[in-house]
Design an enzyme around this catalytic site. Sequence first.
Site, PDB file in Angstrom:
ATOM      1  N   GLU A  59     -33.642 -18.892 -19.428  1.00  0.00           N
ATOM      2  CA  GLU A  59     -34.622 -19.019 -20.506  1.00  0.00           C
ATOM      3  C   GLU A  59     -33.891 -18.907 -21.826  1.00  0.00           C
ATOM      4  OE1 GLU A  59     -37.188 -19.128 -23.289  1.00  0.00           O
ATOM      5  OE2 GLU A  59     -38.181 -19.285 -21.341  1.00  0.00           O
ATOM      6  N   GLY A  76     -30.729 -24.143 -21.325  1.00  0.00           N
ATOM      7  CA  GLY A  76     -30.598 -24.761 -20.010  1.00  0.00           C
ATOM      8  C   GLY A  76     -29.586 -25.898 -19.997  1.00  0.00           C
ATOM      9  N   ASP A  78     -39.359 -25.626 -16.075  1.00  0.00           N
ATOM     10  CA  ASP A  78     -40.639 -25.046 -16.507  1.00  0.00           C
ATOM     11  C   ASP A  78     -40.575 -24.895 -18.019  1.00  0.00           C
ATOM     12  OD1 ASP A  78     -42.302 -21.854 -15.665  1.00  0.00           O
ATOM     13  OD2 ASP A  78     -42.822 -23.489 -17.036  1.00  0.00           O
ATOM     14  N   THR A  82     -41.443 -26.096 -22.270  1.00  0.00           N
ATOM     15  CA  THR A  82     -42.483 -26.466 -23.218  1.00  0.00           C
ATOM     16  C   THR A  82     -42.548 -27.987 -23.303  1.00  0.00           C
ATOM     17  OG1 THR A  82     -40.726 -26.286 -24.854  1.00  0.00           O
ATOM     18  CG2 THR A  82     -42.180 -24.398 -24.647  1.00  0.00           C
ATOM     19  N   PRO A 108     -36.303 -26.791 -28.947  1.00  0.00           N
ATOM     20  CA  PRO A 108     -35.182 -26.644 -28.014  1.00  0.00           C
ATOM     21  C   PRO A 108     -35.375 -27.405 -26.706  1.00  0.00           C
ATOM     22  CG  PRO A 108     -36.499 -24.638 -28.065  1.00  0.00           C
ATOM     23  CD  PRO A 108     -37.014 -25.513 -29.176  1.00  0.00           C
TER      24      PRO A 108
END
Length: 281
Positions: free
Chosen positions: A106, A140, A157, A159, A164
């Site tokens: 994350e 990521g 998973d 946005t 980003p």
Amino acid sequence: MDLWYTEKHSDNVGITMKSTGTLFSGKSEFQQLDIIDTLEYGRMMLLDGLVMVTERDEFVYHDMIVHPALFTHPAPKQVLVIGGGDGGSIREIMKHQNIELATLCEIDGLVIEKSVELLPSMAGDIDGSNPRVKLHVDDGLAYIREHQNEFDVILVDSTDPIGPAVGLFEEDFYRLVFGALKDDGIMVAQSESPFYHAEIQKSMYKNLRAVYPIVEMYQAFIPTYPSGFWSFAFASKKYHPVRDFDRERAANRSFYTKYYNEDLHLGAFMLPTFAKENIAE
Ligand code: SAM
């Protein structure tokens, strides 16, 4: 005075929910994070003002981003989640006892910290106490370059393709994910709304097809997301989500899932015509 949270889904349409107040509001290096309480949907997380998860309907999203891939791959052991800082995907992965290690990558540590503090129904397995979970606070795109041929399943998973997350919808990223997956690996990514985001879907599925031999879209109903009609991309190096689906293993699962089941797995891949047209080659 009544407090209402409103998100616009288009110039002329939106969703509005009665709120009982803000539990946290702050800005990270990457985005604005708010956690508010609502009468109808419980606590919910907003990033840059957009609904990410709510306590009442998160079960749909997290069931559907996790279980179709884990019941299609014959023996998944190593799973990577890119994004997912609310912890809901990790919670569902942990229900599969055959998973040896789930890694969370994350980009925003504040999302993890505040989810653990204020969204315990989702973030229980990302508080550092679960030995089957490894946490990384990293982009990521950077993380994936360093981890080739390592994972059975990778879940994106993220946005929407803003800030980003823009790079997470690009062909280069899908190629890096292809390399990070083992020879029979599967990638799943949330792929927006067929009703509102046809252009995003067109480019996303074109990028996926340039890399993966098997690419399919499946659907789910998420009330607080734009139009409520949401989708996921299933991109696979070997296994097909319908032809290779192990229906018996899913039917005999030892855990409860409030949305996902072995019949819905198949039905979710049966798309309405306009959704098929969005991603037609
Ligand atoms: N269910 C939500 C949705 O569909 O909109 C997504 C929830 S999850 C909270 C999304 C997470 O992706 C956010 O916490 C965000 O910080 C993270 N994210 C965005 N871009 C990222 C990147 N490049 N690498 C890792 N995480 C990223």
